[in-house]
Design an enzyme around this catalytic site. Structure first.
Site, short mmCIF file in Angstrom:
data_model
loop_
_atom_site.label_atom_id
_atom_site.label_comp_id
_atom_site.label_asym_id
_atom_site.label_seq_id
_atom_site.Cartn_x
_atom_site.Cartn_y
_atom_site.Cartn_z
N GLU A 261 0.87 -1.10 0.03
CA GLU A 261 -0.09 -0.06 -0.05
C GLU A 261 0.81 1.46 -0.09
OE1 GLU A 261 -3.46 -0.30 2.60
OE2 GLU A 261 -3.04 1.80 3.13
N ASP A 262 1.98 1.36 0.45
CA ASP A 262 2.69 2.44 0.80
C ASP A 262 3.98 2.69 0.56
OD1 ASP A 262 0.37 3.53 2.38
OD2 ASP A 262 1.15 2.65 4.23
N1 LIG Z 1 -2.93 6.90 14.30
C1 LIG Z 1 -1.93 7.25 13.54
N2 LIG Z 1 -1.95 6.70 12.38
C2 LIG Z 1 -0.94 7.11 11.62
C3 LIG Z 1 0.21 7.75 11.81
N3 LIG Z 1 1.10 7.90 11.00
C4 LIG Z 1 0.71 7.32 10.17
N4 LIG Z 1 -0.38 6.84 10.26
C5 LIG Z 1 -1.35 5.83 9.47
O1 LIG Z 1 -2.39 6.85 8.85
C6 LIG Z 1 -3.68 5.65 8.66
C7 LIG Z 1 -4.76 6.50 9.11
O2 LIG Z 1 -5.12 7.69 8.60
P1 LIG Z 1 -6.18 7.88 7.35
O3 LIG Z 1 -5.86 9.42 7.17
O4 LIG Z 1 -7.48 7.64 7.83
O5 LIG Z 1 -5.77 7.10 6.31
P2 LIG Z 1 -4.70 7.20 5.06
O6 LIG Z 1 -3.45 7.44 5.59
O7 LIG Z 1 -4.90 6.02 4.12
O8 LIG Z 1 -5.21 8.53 4.04
C8 LIG Z 1 -3.50 4.26 9.05
O9 LIG Z 1 -3.00 3.69 7.85
P3 LIG Z 1 -3.04 2.05 8.11
O10 LIG Z 1 -2.14 1.33 9.02
O11 LIG Z 1 -2.85 1.45 6.82
O12 LIG Z 1 -4.52 1.71 8.50
P4 LIG Z 1 -6.21 1.91 7.98
O13 LIG Z 1 -6.38 3.26 9.03
O14 LIG Z 1 -5.98 2.33 6.48
O15 LIG Z 1 -6.87 0.66 8.42
C9 LIG Z 1 -2.24 4.66 10.10
O16 LIG Z 1 -1.04 3.46 10.35
C10 LIG Z 1 0.20 8.16 13.43
O17 LIG Z 1 1.03 8.89 13.81
N5 LIG Z 1 -0.92 7.78 14.04
#
Ligand SMILES: Nc1nc2c(ncn2[C@@H]2O[C@H](COP(=O)(O)OP(=O)(O)O)[C@@H](OP(=O)(O)OP(=O)(O)O)[C@H]2O)c(=O)[nH]1
Ligand SMILES: [Mn+2]
Length: 179
Positions: free
Chosen positions: A65-66
């Site tokens: 994904e990233d």
């Molecule tokens: N809580 C938090 N999240 C952070 C931080 N830095 C990066 N993230 C990541 O950001 C995602 C959640 O932010 P969103 O704005 O909802 O999603 P997006 O990044 O896909 O646009 C998560 O992705 P993901 O792991 O792919 O999971 P998902 O939310 O897509 O299920 C999370 O891992 C942080 O400091 N705190």
């Protein structure tokens, strides 16, 4: 050394190299790799998960994904099962964000048990991270919105791992969100 330990080191090293230039969204710019390592650690330490392929998929869960990682690359290096689990937890980044979020809710109940475990631990890590500190640029409302959405996803993952589900329920309860 035991084969599984070697395999986990190979996997965490691969993920660390792929995420090497990425940081979390917190003010401290925590290295991104802390997240996949933490997700795998939640599974083993709190979820009692010993399935090596699930732990590997957790370490790799955000690589497709990233980063520039392809599913074929994961399959060649870690085999079809790990590659499939990662694929199941990978959002389609070509879709608009709202649609991606909607699809997570819709697809959660149809995932394999292994993918459900990774998704539960991913949400648990991210919700705890939100309680620890607010990502740069996020309002209180956006944080609450994330809890609401995560709750809708977790509803579709129930019956997979009671320890992780109970910890998630408690976080939702603290936010006044009904599972
Ligand atoms: N809580 C938090 N999240 C952070 C931080 N830095 C990066 N993230 C990541 O950001 C995602 C959640 O932010 P969103 O704005 O909802 O999603 P997006 O990044 O896909 O646009 C998560 O992705 P993901 O792991 O792919 O999971 P998902 O939310 O897509 O299920 C999370 O891992 C942080 O400091 N705190
Ligand atoms: Mn993640």
């Amino acid at each position: 050394m035991n084969t599984e330990a070697v395999l986990l080191l190979e996997t965490v090293n691969f993920a660390a190299e792929k995420h090497r230039n990425q940081r979390r969204k917190d003010a401290e710019q925590t290295p991104y790799i802390n997240h996949p390592i933490g997700v795998a650690r939640i599974l083993s330490h709190e979820g009692g998960v010993t399935d090596i392929e699930v732990l590997q998929a957790a370490l790799l869960h955000d690589t497709v994904e990233d980063t520039d990682t392809s599913p074929a690359e994961l399959e060649a290096k870690f085999g079809p099962i790990v590659a499939r689990i990662v694929q199941e937890v990978t959002d389609d980044k070509s879709l608009p964000k709202q649609e991606r979020k909607r699809q997570q809710v819709e697809h959660a109940p149809h995932c394999s048990r292994q993918a459900k475990l990774v998704k539960l631990a991913d949400k648990l890590y991210n919700l705890r991270d939100l309680n620890r500190c607010t990502p740069v640029g996020w309002s209180t409302e956006r944080v609450q919105e994330y809890f609401l959405w995560a709750c809708a996803v977790v509803k579709g993952l129930r019956g997979t791992n009671s320890a992780l589900e109970e910890k998630l329920e408690e976080l939702f309860r603290q936010r006044g969100v009904q599972l």
